[in-house]
Scaffold this motif. Structure first.
Motif, PDB file in Angstrom:
ATOM      1  N   ASP A 282      -7.275   0.828   6.681  1.00  0.00           N
ATOM      2  CA  ASP A 282      -8.066   1.825   5.491  1.00  0.00           C
ATOM      3  C   ASP A 282      -8.827   0.596   4.720  1.00  0.00           C
ATOM      4  O   ASP A 282      -8.388  -0.443   4.697  1.00  0.00           O
ATOM      5  CB  ASP A 282      -7.592   2.600   4.684  1.00  0.00           C
TER       6      ASP A 282
ATOM      7  N   TRP B 105      -4.729  -6.585  -1.672  1.00  0.00           N
ATOM      8  CA  TRP B 105      -3.976  -5.282  -1.734  1.00  0.00           C
ATOM      9  C   TRP B 105      -3.762  -5.100  -3.186  1.00  0.00           C
ATOM     10  O   TRP B 105      -3.799  -3.904  -3.832  1.00  0.00           O
ATOM     11  CB  TRP B 105      -2.510  -5.774  -1.276  1.00  0.00           C
TER      12      TRP B 105
ATOM     13  N   TYR C 248      -7.153  -2.833  -3.614  1.00  0.00           N
ATOM     14  CA  TYR C 248      -7.153  -2.080  -2.724  1.00  0.00           C
ATOM     15  C   TYR C 248      -6.064  -0.928  -3.337  1.00  0.00           C
ATOM     16  O   TYR C 248      -6.554   0.383  -3.515  1.00  0.00           O
ATOM     17  CB  TYR C 248      -6.710  -2.122  -1.572  1.00  0.00           C
ATOM     18  N   LYS C 249      -5.074  -1.332  -3.897  1.00  0.00           N
ATOM     19  CA  LYS C 249      -4.037  -0.235  -4.375  1.00  0.00           C
ATOM     20  C   LYS C 249      -4.606   0.721  -5.452  1.00  0.00           C
ATOM     21  O   LYS C 249      -4.473   1.952  -5.367  1.00  0.00           O
ATOM     22  CB  LYS C 249      -3.029  -0.969  -4.850  1.00  0.00           C
TER      23      LYS C 249
ATOM     24  N   TRP D 297      -8.093   1.353  -5.891  1.00  0.00           N
ATOM     25  CA  TRP D 297      -8.819   2.153  -5.066  1.00  0.00           C
ATOM     26  C   TRP D 297      -8.381   3.339  -4.370  1.00  0.00           C
ATOM     27  O   TRP D 297      -8.555   4.407  -4.523  1.00  0.00           O
ATOM     28  CB  TRP D 297      -9.748   1.240  -3.861  1.00  0.00           C
ATOM     29  N   ARG D 298      -7.202   3.052  -3.765  1.00  0.00           N
ATOM     30  CA  ARG D 298      -6.463   4.142  -3.068  1.00  0.00           C
ATOM     31  C   ARG D 298      -6.038   4.997  -4.042  1.00  0.00           C
ATOM     32  O   ARG D 298      -6.016   6.549  -3.871  1.00  0.00           O
ATOM     33  CB  ARG D 298      -5.083   3.505  -2.181  1.00  0.00           C
ATOM     34  N   ARG D 299      -5.491   4.651  -5.197  1.00  0.00           N
ATOM     35  CA  ARG D 299      -4.757   5.561  -6.256  1.00  0.00           C
ATOM     36  C   ARG D 299      -5.763   6.399  -6.769  1.00  0.00           C
ATOM     37  O   ARG D 299      -5.735   7.649  -6.831  1.00  0.00           O
ATOM     38  CB  ARG D 299      -4.293   4.791  -7.407  1.00  0.00           C
TER      39      ARG D 299
ATOM     40  N   LYS E 119      -5.036   7.468   5.501  1.00  0.00           N
ATOM     41  CA  LYS E 119      -5.755   6.777   4.494  1.00  0.00           C
ATOM     42  C   LYS E 119      -7.199   6.713   4.684  1.00  0.00           C
ATOM     43  O   LYS E 119      -7.795   7.076   3.665  1.00  0.00           O
ATOM     44  CB  LYS E 119      -4.964   5.466   4.184  1.00  0.00           C
ATOM     45  N   SER E 120      -7.445   6.383   6.025  1.00  0.00           N
ATOM     46  CA  SER E 120      -8.900   6.006   6.238  1.00  0.00           C
ATOM     47  C   SER E 120      -9.586   7.568   6.320  1.00  0.00           C
ATOM     48  O   SER E 120     -10.727   7.713   5.828  1.00  0.00           O
ATOM     49  CB  SER E 120      -8.898   5.353   7.784  1.00  0.00           C
TER      50      SER E 120
ATOM     51  N   GLU F   1      -8.916  10.145   4.323  1.00  0.00           N
ATOM     52  CA  GLU F   1      -9.032  10.533   3.089  1.00  0.00           C
ATOM     53  C   GLU F   1     -10.309   9.839   2.168  1.00  0.00           C
ATOM     54  O   GLU F   1     -10.753  10.145   1.614  1.00  0.00           O
ATOM     55  CB  GLU F   1      -7.618  10.328   2.211  1.00  0.00           C
ATOM     56  N   THR F   2     -10.277   8.563   2.769  1.00  0.00           N
ATOM     57  CA  THR F   2     -11.343   7.813   2.099  1.00  0.00           C
ATOM     58  C   THR F   2     -12.828   8.294   2.724  1.00  0.00           C
ATOM     59  O   THR F   2     -13.822   8.498   2.156  1.00  0.00           O
ATOM     60  CB  THR F   2     -11.422   6.152   2.552  1.00  0.00           C
TER      61      THR F   2
END
Length: 349
Positions: A29, A94, A121-122, A124-126, A192-193, A195-196
């Motif tokens: 992702d 990351w 990225y962490k 962004w993911r959150r 993850k991808s 959901e993005t």
């Protein structure tokens, strides 16, 4: 905010996103639109990690630094020689640590106003995960319901062509959502991808206009739909497509034509139904697949598997399905689907 550091909320202020993580991390992702410029490739990252665990942090940094310097130099030479002085990139790794920090240092030494993403990225993911808990609820969803073979995905495509807002979850998940649903030429994205992609798609919608979406279960292939989305779909207004059985069979034969070209694959997919159908039925279906008698096979799929499942699930899972307007259809050719989409859209006005 410290100079050279940016937050997730400031993404729109940058010209380009540079992902400094390994290619494997990028493939899992990444921030939409980012380019992959790893400061350590997959093998190098593994080497440095092993040295860190087995020897020391100092040895890992000493060896890794040479690799990072070489890779950054190559990216500067091959990727960024044409960038103007006012180019403003955002670099992330990351957690917003040494990998992106090293890259930003060199970019800023050259004279570009490069920044490092705080938390990487962490963060962004959150943000994506948090947003997907409530973002779907901002939209007026219209859920297309109909038994398998009713052409719902093709109807969505026609609605989009007519200017409607459409959320095609099966396209985002690269899967048709049934036991036959795996696509021959598109692997499914990572969770993850997916959901993005979903987050990005939802952010492009106008909350003042309805969004059409197909009724789905909690999983599309191996992709799980976020709870905030599935809960909102199940509470939203529905549109029921009542397609004739013969039209559905003809549609499935056309839409799944690739299955008839790979008999072992089709027979393997039939095995997924073991425990849901008797052994006798499964063996008959495998023989029909061997004979490439798809009309008979898909007709039995409809009668013995898909329709019973559909009738059990719609009233239970979609609270407003009983009040849904119904659209009969006996033609699921491209022309018939286009006409059906026009009727559905006209009724929503």
């Amino acid at each position: 905010m410290k100079k050279g550091i940016a937050t997730v909320a400031q993404l729109d202020t940058f010209d380009e996103f540079i992902d400094a993580r390994s290619p494997a991390e990028f493939e899992e992702d990444h921030i939409p639109g980012a380019i992959s410029c790893p400061v350590l490739d997959n093998e190098q990252r593994a080497i440095v990690g092993t040295i860190y665990k087995q020897q020391s942090a100092f040895e890992a940094r000493r060896i890794g630094a040479a690799m990072v310097a070489e890779n950054i130099a190559r990216h500067l030479r091959e990727r960024f020689q044409d960038k103007p002085k006012d180019w403003r990139p955002l670099v992330y790794c990351w957690r917003g640590g040494q990998r992106s920090g090293s890259f930003v240092t060199w970019l800023r030494l050259i004279g570009w106003d490069a920044c490092q993403l705080e938390g990487g990225y962490k963060n962004w993911r959150r943000m994506v995960v948090t947003e997907l808990e409530t973002l779907p609820q901002r939209f007026d969803l219209r859920v297309l319901c109909g038994a398998t073979g009713s052409g719902k995905t093709r109807v969505l495509e026609q609605l989009a062509a007519l200017g409607a807002q459409v959320l095609d979850l099966e396209d985002l998940a690269a899967h048709k959502g049934s036991v036959l649903g795996a696509l021959p030429d598109r692997p499914q994205p990572t969770q993850k991808s997916f959901e993005t992609r979903l987050y990005q798609k939802l952010h492009g919608f106008d909350p003042a206009r309805p969004v059409f979406v197909e009724a789905e279960s909690r999983k599309i292939g191996r992709i799980h739909l976020p709870e905030g989305l599935i809960a909102h779909m199940r509470a939203s207004a529905c549109v029921a497509i009542e397609a004739a059985r013969d039209a559905r069979i003809e549609f499935l034969v056309r839409d799944y034509d690739y299955l008839g070209r790979d008999v072992p694959d089709l027979q393997n997919r039939i095995e997924f139904l073991r425990g849901l159908q008797s052994n006798e039925v499964l063996e008959r279906w495998k023989e029909l697949a061997r004979q490439r008698d798809l009309h008979t096979l898909y007709g039995e799929f409809i009668d013995l598997h898909y329709d019973p499942l559909y009738h059990r699930s719609q009233n239970r899972n979609f609270a407003r399905f009983p009040e849904a307007p119904s659209f009969a259809c006996d033609d699921l050719t491209p022309a018939g689907i286009r006409e059906l989409a026009q009727r559905i859209l006209a009724a929503q006005a």
